[in-house]
Design a protein around this motif. Structure first.
Motif, PDB file in Angstrom:
ATOM      1  N   ARG A   2       0.826  -1.212   0.000  1.00  0.00           N
ATOM      2  CA  ARG A   2       0.000   0.000   0.000  1.00  0.00           C
ATOM      3  C   ARG A   2       0.857   1.258   0.000  1.00  0.00           C
ATOM      4  NH1 ARG A   2      -4.288  -1.202  -2.216  1.00  0.00           N
ATOM      5  NH2 ARG A   2      -5.008   0.881  -1.641  1.00  0.00           N
ATOM      6  N   ARG A  17     -12.391   6.021  -2.881  1.00  0.00           N
ATOM      7  CA  ARG A  17     -13.437   5.019  -2.877  1.00  0.00           C
ATOM      8  C   ARG A  17     -14.017   4.888  -1.480  1.00  0.00           C
ATOM      9  NH1 ARG A  17     -10.587   0.114  -6.346  1.00  0.00           N
ATOM     10  NH2 ARG A  17     -10.654   1.148  -8.400  1.00  0.00           N
ATOM     11  N   ASP A  26     -14.807  12.760  -4.058  1.00  0.00           N
ATOM     12  CA  ASP A  26     -14.310  11.568  -4.743  1.00  0.00           C
ATOM     13  C   ASP A  26     -12.982  11.823  -5.431  1.00  0.00           C
ATOM     14  OD1 ASP A  26     -15.149  13.247  -6.714  1.00  0.00           O
ATOM     15  OD2 ASP A  26     -16.640  11.884  -7.581  1.00  0.00           O
ATOM     16  N   THR A  72       2.144   1.750  -3.475  1.00  0.00           N
ATOM     17  CA  THR A  72       1.066   2.218  -4.344  1.00  0.00           C
ATOM     18  C   THR A  72       0.753   3.683  -4.113  1.00  0.00           C
ATOM     19  OG1 THR A  72       0.098  -0.004  -4.366  1.00  0.00           O
ATOM     20  CG2 THR A  72      -1.323   1.817  -5.024  1.00  0.00           C
ATOM     21  N   ASP A 128      -5.308   4.549   3.285  1.00  0.00           N
ATOM     22  CA  ASP A 128      -4.559   5.130   2.162  1.00  0.00           C
ATOM     23  C   ASP A 128      -4.529   6.648   2.216  1.00  0.00           C
ATOM     24  OD1 ASP A 128      -4.117   2.599   1.292  1.00  0.00           O
ATOM     25  OD2 ASP A 128      -5.454   2.695  -0.440  1.00  0.00           O
ATOM     26  N   GLU A 160      -8.693   8.538  -7.455  1.00  0.00           N
ATOM     27  CA  GLU A 160     -10.029   8.782  -6.930  1.00  0.00           C
ATOM     28  C   GLU A 160     -10.164   8.155  -5.541  1.00  0.00           C
ATOM     29  OE1 GLU A 160     -12.438   6.932  -9.835  1.00  0.00           O
ATOM     30  OE2 GLU A 160     -12.332   8.615 -11.269  1.00  0.00           O
ATOM     31  N   GLU A 170     -10.049   5.024   0.760  1.00  0.00           N
ATOM     32  CA  GLU A 170      -9.174   4.223  -0.097  1.00  0.00           C
ATOM     33  C   GLU A 170      -8.887   5.000  -1.371  1.00  0.00           C
ATOM     34  OE1 GLU A 170      -9.215   0.006  -2.617  1.00  0.00           O
ATOM     35  OE2 GLU A 170     -10.887   0.543  -1.295  1.00  0.00           O
ATOM     36  N   ILE A 171      -7.655   4.947  -1.836  1.00  0.00           N
ATOM     37  CA  ILE A 171      -7.240   5.659  -3.042  1.00  0.00           C
ATOM     38  C   ILE A 171      -7.106   4.656  -4.175  1.00  0.00           C
ATOM     39  CG2 ILE A 171      -5.526   7.175  -4.072  1.00  0.00           C
ATOM     40  CD1 ILE A 171      -4.702   8.039  -1.296  1.00  0.00           C
ATOM     41  N   SER A 172      -7.774   4.948  -5.302  1.00  0.00           N
ATOM     42  CA  SER A 172      -7.653   4.096  -6.473  1.00  0.00           C
ATOM     43  C   SER A 172      -6.437   4.510  -7.287  1.00  0.00           C
ATOM     44  CB  SER A 172      -8.923   4.191  -7.333  1.00  0.00           C
ATOM     45  OG  SER A 172      -9.021   5.487  -7.919  1.00  0.00           O
ATOM     46  N   LEU A 173      -6.069   3.677  -8.252  1.00  0.00           N
ATOM     47  CA  LEU A 173      -4.920   3.987  -9.090  1.00  0.00           C
ATOM     48  C   LEU A 173      -5.175   5.198  -9.980  1.00  0.00           C
ATOM     49  CD1 LEU A 173      -3.810   0.389 -10.177  1.00  0.00           C
ATOM     50  CD2 LEU A 173      -2.904   1.808  -8.330  1.00  0.00           C
TER      51      LEU A 173
END
Length: 489
Positions: free
Chosen positions: A339, A409, A449, A342, A376, A407, A401-404
């Motif tokens: 994590r 989540r 978001d 990432t 995250d 954004e 939570e961070i998306s790739l």
């Protein structure tokens, strides 16, 4: 008629492992040269049916008496939380953990509390503690230290299975502890104590006796160097509850988690503190995982992690420093390494931040371990705070939570997380956008978001993200704020 067949078998002289073919290495204990011929053994193909008594015949489920399955508390609140409602008569609990983590102390403390309680009829619960690792005098000294002495607590030191079963049959306790199952040996089974066949026979025999007399039982077990429970996996299937006792021996904090529970949920976690006077339950552990310094420090962010159904306030710390050359280091303590990698990659890509020559160290406070991706956003905030030497407001929590794609989540249990943060005095929160989210009255919550908007709101004292063309430019402008412009604690 049943047919009779014979087959040649081989057995390990160390652990009793059986195999149909000879091998140079034991498949259970991995010892070399211990496989010996065990001779010819009969193999039965059919078991004749037995005559069943009338009172033992199956009956309608509505007529089954469930009064014997009513649970009673152990006196240790956090252990009751993990079990669901307490100890169930006839239930067998496997308590496993690393050496020195406090399993024996925990089991003795529970035995002392149960011995001091009474049944619904007013009778004291008879408790039996059998140890195979220590002498009775050593256990007595520990009981004095933790305050577990009670006249109703019977203590014995036995390693022979026959003697153990004999004492149980004569005393017939309401609750018993076997410490530990790996030290008990059956004379009817070849092999050393702790071997596969020995553990299986000892566990099955104790379980049969506990079920027959409705005795709530705790079996203390060992773990291997890989962290799994020592012994055959069949042992975990035989027992009713499997609890893992975890913690860092350099810290006072201990956790109990159930990985199997026939009487309750496996999502609960019990928090304990290891002290000189024994193990104490921590009913409100959130304050252990955050610093209470009045002055905010760069590189720290507050989030709310979920451990089962329990929300825990967690402080995430990050340190960004110039690399000495070569590949930059990425070190974590209490977080997931992947994590961190990432999050660093997302910040470098979407905010145009060059971190190829910077080391990043990230950790949690208080010894808690966070595996969920809801941390995250706090990790990203701590990294940016350390990199810009800008302290974040101590009255704000960041969850998401961070998306790739950069954004945010939504994560589970957001309402419970916000309620816990507000209860502990946090007035602001930055969370992912959700359609229906009930926030505590009096708490200012920003839902977005976009990672850029979240970081802008976190570093902007006015909580008003200005409209700018790109997220990277917005963050670059806001990150230059001085510490005096950040929210007050």
């Amino acid at each position: 008629m049943a047919k009779s067949q014979t087959k040649l078998a081989y057995k390990c002289s160390e652990c009793g492992w059986m195999t149909a073919k000879w091998t140079g290495r034991c498949g259970e204990c991995q010892a070399w040269g211990t496989i010996e011929e065990a001779g010819v053994t009969p193999a039965t193909t059919r078991t004749p049916s037995a005559q069943v008594a009338v009172d033992e015949l199956a009956q309608p489920i509505t007529e089954v008496d469930a009064s014997h399955a009513e649970s009673f508390p152990t006196g240790v609140s956090e252990f009751d939380r993990v079990l669901g409602s307490g100890l169930v008569p006839g239930a067998v609990i496997l308590l496993a953990g690393e050496p020195g983590i406090g399993k024996s102390t925990m089991a003795l403390d529970i035995a002392g509390h149960v011995a001091a309680t009474r049944t619904a009829e007013g009778k004291q619960r008879k408790t039996l503690y059998l140890t195979g690792e220590e002498s009775a005098a050593q256990v007595r000294v520990r009981a004095e230290r933790i305050g577990a002495l009670h006249n109703n607590l019977m203590l014995g030191a036995e390693t022979d299975l026959g003697q153990v079963l004999g004492q149980i049959e004569q005393i017939l306790p309401d609750f018993m502890v076997i410490d530990s199952v790996q030290t008990i040996q059956s004379s009817a089974i070849d092999g050393t104590p702790g071997g596969r066949m020995q553990i299986q026979e000892v566990t099955a025999s104790i379980i049969r006796l506990a079920k027959r007399h409705n005795i709530a039982t705790i079996l203390v077990g060992h773990v291997t160097k890989e962290g799994s429970i020592a012994g055959p996996r069949t042992m975990e299937h035989l027992v009713d509850v499997v609890c893992q006792f975890q913690g860092d021996r350099h810290s006072q904090l201990r956790f109990i988690r159930s990985v199997k529970n026939r009487y309750g949920s496996t999502d609960e976690v019990g928090c304990f503190s290891m002290r000189d006077s024994g193990i104490e339950s921590i009913d409100d552990p959130s304050g252990l995982f955050i610093n209470t310094f009045a002055t905010p420090a760069p590189g720290t962010a507050i989030t709310v992690a979920m451990d089962g159904h329990r929300p825990l306030m967690t402080e995430v710390q990050a340190l960004v420093s110039t690399s000495g050359g070569g590949s930059p280091r990425r070190v974590v303590t209490g977080l997931v390494q992947s994590r961190l990698n990432t999050v660093v990659a997302i910040l470098s890509r979407h905010f145009k931040i060059d971190m190829t020559n910077q080391d990043v160290y990230a950790s949690t406070v208080g010894g808690i371990t966070v595996h969920e991706p809801a941390a995250d956003l706090s990790l990203a905030a701590a990294i940016l705070s350390s990199r810009s030497d800008t302290p974040l407001p101590r009255s704000t929590v960041v969850i998401g939570e961070i998306s790739l794609a950069g954004e945010l989540r939504p994560v589970t249990g957001m309402e419970r997380r916000l309620k816990e943060a507000f209860r502990l005095g946090f007035k602001h929160a930055i969370v992912p956008k959700e359609n229906e989210l009930t926030t505590p009255q009096g708490m200012r919550v920003v839902q977005t978001d976009s990672l850029g908007d979240a970081m802008t709101a976190l570093f902007d004292p006015a909580f008003r993200p200005p409209p700018r063309p790109s997220a990277s430019q917005k963050l670059a402008d806001v990150i230059k704020l001085s510490p005096d412009d950040v929210w007050e604690n």
